[in-house]
Structure formats: structure tokens, C-alpha cells
Design a protein around this motif. Structure first.
Motif, PDB file in Angstrom:
ATOM      1  N   PHE A 135       0.955  -1.195  -0.205  1.00  0.00           N
ATOM      2  CA  PHE A 135      -0.145   0.086   0.218  1.00  0.00           C
ATOM      3  C   PHE A 135       0.573   1.577   0.181  1.00  0.00           C
ATOM      4  O   PHE A 135       0.137   2.186  -0.830  1.00  0.00           O
ATOM      5  N   ASP A 136       1.746   1.623   1.102  1.00  0.00           N
ATOM      6  CA  ASP A 136       2.540   2.653   0.904  1.00  0.00           C
ATOM      7  C   ASP A 136       3.531   2.565  -0.638  1.00  0.00           C
ATOM      8  O   ASP A 136       3.962   3.930  -1.091  1.00  0.00           O
ATOM      9  N   GLY A 159      -7.659  -3.543   2.421  1.00  0.00           N
ATOM     10  CA  GLY A 159      -7.300  -2.488   3.411  1.00  0.00           C
ATOM     11  C   GLY A 159      -7.519  -1.754   4.444  1.00  0.00           C
ATOM     12  O   GLY A 159      -8.764  -2.504   4.546  1.00  0.00           O
ATOM     13  N   GLN A 163      -7.047   3.550   4.432  1.00  0.00           N
ATOM     14  CA  GLN A 163      -6.262   3.145   2.885  1.00  0.00           C
ATOM     15  C   GLN A 163      -7.807   3.111   2.164  1.00  0.00           C
ATOM     16  O   GLN A 163      -7.514   3.757   0.684  1.00  0.00           O
ATOM     17  N   LYS A 166      -8.168   6.745   0.846  1.00  0.00           N
ATOM     18  CA  LYS A 166      -6.513   7.429   0.645  1.00  0.00           C
ATOM     19  C   LYS A 166      -7.041   6.979  -0.969  1.00  0.00           C
ATOM     20  O   LYS A 166      -6.608   7.943  -1.595  1.00  0.00           O
TER      21      LYS A 166
END
Length: 255
Positions: A135-136, A159, A163, A166
């Protein structure tokens, strides 16, 4: 009721014995729109054959899957570009970053992901993102490419609520599939906090079968189990959810 499976690998070897029957089972359930993600150049011929057999139901994507980003990735990306110039596709996908199988290819996965996002923008197409334990890293690339042309689907979203918000902020719909039916799938705990306008349905067949088929080969007909679970979680009829998510898919894929 029209149901849209926004992510199904109907062309791969797992369906070689009963592909026609499997597709007929899905059609009988009301699944009449199938969006077909690419993996790499070795599958292109099979994808084109599938589309030729079901021209009104199959909508192809083109791209290089992150687990197939190897030393020959520049050649694979050239194949993607060539196919985009020769044939109609409805998205660039599936693309992204996968750190579950091989962390050593992270740098070239990032390069391939970003290059394909830029290809999508150039061709005015959505992207379909594969994210596994990354994810990052995915969000880092999306931040670099974030503009009014960036849009698509965060496929197989698994997620957190944070998330999810985001991903939506980068103009992504959330692809919801079999994981939402798992007791330990986690997303079932919060997905109804996400407005349905941000959701599309998918199976990822032959992978990630929903309950009660978990552990068996998945197929597009099983999307009705995903629909039933979302109906329960959102307190809306399956027909309403099928209608909203199909409209969302039309907004993304423009078809």
C-alpha cells in the motif's frame, strides 16, 4: 438485473476444460459484462480469442502484471504499447506492485507501474491496480502521478478504512470481491461506511473464491455471493447494488 464483473481472468488455463460452460453459468446469473485484465504478452492471443468468441460481453485490458515484471520488462512494456496502438482496450491493467512473492524487483515494479500509468493517461484510459503488501509503495507512485487524468479501480481492495479513503482520494473505485465474504476478511467490518458510488464488483476468477466456495476455483457466476454479502452489509437489495456498481463500472470504463 445486469451484474458487472470488473476483474476476471477467463482466458487462463484453469478454464481450458469448461470455459464455455463456466461463462454460460455466469450469464445465467445475470453477469453480462466481463472486464478482462492482462498478465503478460504470453496471454494476449488467448485474450483476443475470448473477445472474438463473446464480442458483446468481454472487454479487454492491456498491461503487465507486477509479478511478471522481470528482466525483460522493457520488452513487455513495448508489447503493451504496440497492442494499444493496434486494438481497442478499456483499461491499463492489471498493473501495480506486489511484494508478497518477490521484494527484489521493487525498483523495476515501480518503474513499470509508473510507465503504465503514464500510458493510461496518454490513451485516456483508467488503470486497474494490483496491490499486495504494497500500500505505501502504491500510494507513493500515485502521489507522483496524481492529476485530473488519474482514475481507475483499486482491484481486490483489502486495506483499512483509512487506506480505502486514500485510494478514493486518487479517483479510484474499490474493487470488492470474495474477500468481503470471509469472516476474517476485515473489509466486511467497515465497507458499509464507504458510499456505494465508490464500489465496483469483481471476482478475480479463478482466484479468491467467495464463501461457500472458498478454496475452490472461482468463477464469474460466484459474484452473486459477493452481491448477497454487500446487500446484507448495506441493507439494500441485490438489484440496487448490481445497478449502482454497474453504473460505476460504466463511469470508469466508458462502456
Amino acid at each position: 438485473m445486469i451484474i458487472t464483473d470488473t476483474h476476471t481472468h477467463l482466458y487462463i488455463e484453469a478454464f481450458d476444460e469448461d470455459r464455455h460452460e463456466m461463462i454460460e453459468r455466469a450469464l445465467a446469473q445475470g453477469v453480462s459484462r466481463f472486464f478482462i485484465p492482462a498478465i503478460d504478452s504470453t496471454y494476449t492471443k488467448a485474450m483476443l480469442q475470448l473477445e472474438a468468441a463473446y464480442p458483446k460481453q468481454m472487454f479487454l485490458m492491456m498491461g503487465l502484471h507486477p509479478t511478471h515484471v522481470k528482466d525483460n520488462y522493457p520488452e513487455e512494456l513495448r508489447h503493451v504499447e504496440r497492442m494499444l496502438s493496434e486494438h481497442q482496450f478499456y483499461a491499463i491493467g492489471e498493473i501495480g506492485i506486489d511484494l508478497y512473492w518477490d521484494k527484489s524487483t521493487l525498483d523495476i515494479q515501480k518503474l513499470a507501474f509508473r510507465h503504465q500509468i503514464q500510458l493510461a493517461k496518454k490513451n485516456k484510459l483508467p488503470i486497474v491496480i494490483h496491490c499486495r503488501e504494497a500500500f505505501d509503495e502504491i500510494f507513493e507512485v500515485l502521489e507522483l502521478e496524481n492529476d485530473e487524468h488519474l482514475h481507475g479501480i483499486f482491484h481486490c481492495f483489502t486495506g483499512t478504512l483509512e487506506q480505502a479513503h486514500k485510494a478514493i482520494s486518487y479517483n479510484m473505485k474499490l474493487g470488492i470481491g470474495g474477500v468481503v465474504t470471509f469472516k476474517n476478511g476485515k473489509i466486511n467490518k467497515f465497507i458499509n461506511k464507504i458510499d456505494l458510488k465508490h464500489i465496483v464488483l469483481e471476482t478475480d476468477a479463478p482466484y479468491l473464491s467467495p464463501v461457500p466456495y472458498r478454496g475452490k476455483r472461482n468463477e464469474s457466476a460466484y459474484i452473486v455471493e459477493v452481491l448477497a454479502t454487500l446487500s446484507e452489509l448495506y441493507g439494500k437489495s441485490p438489484e440496487a447494488i448490481a445497478s449502482i456498481t454497474t453504473q460505476n463500472s460504466k463511469a470508469i470504463f466508458k462502456v
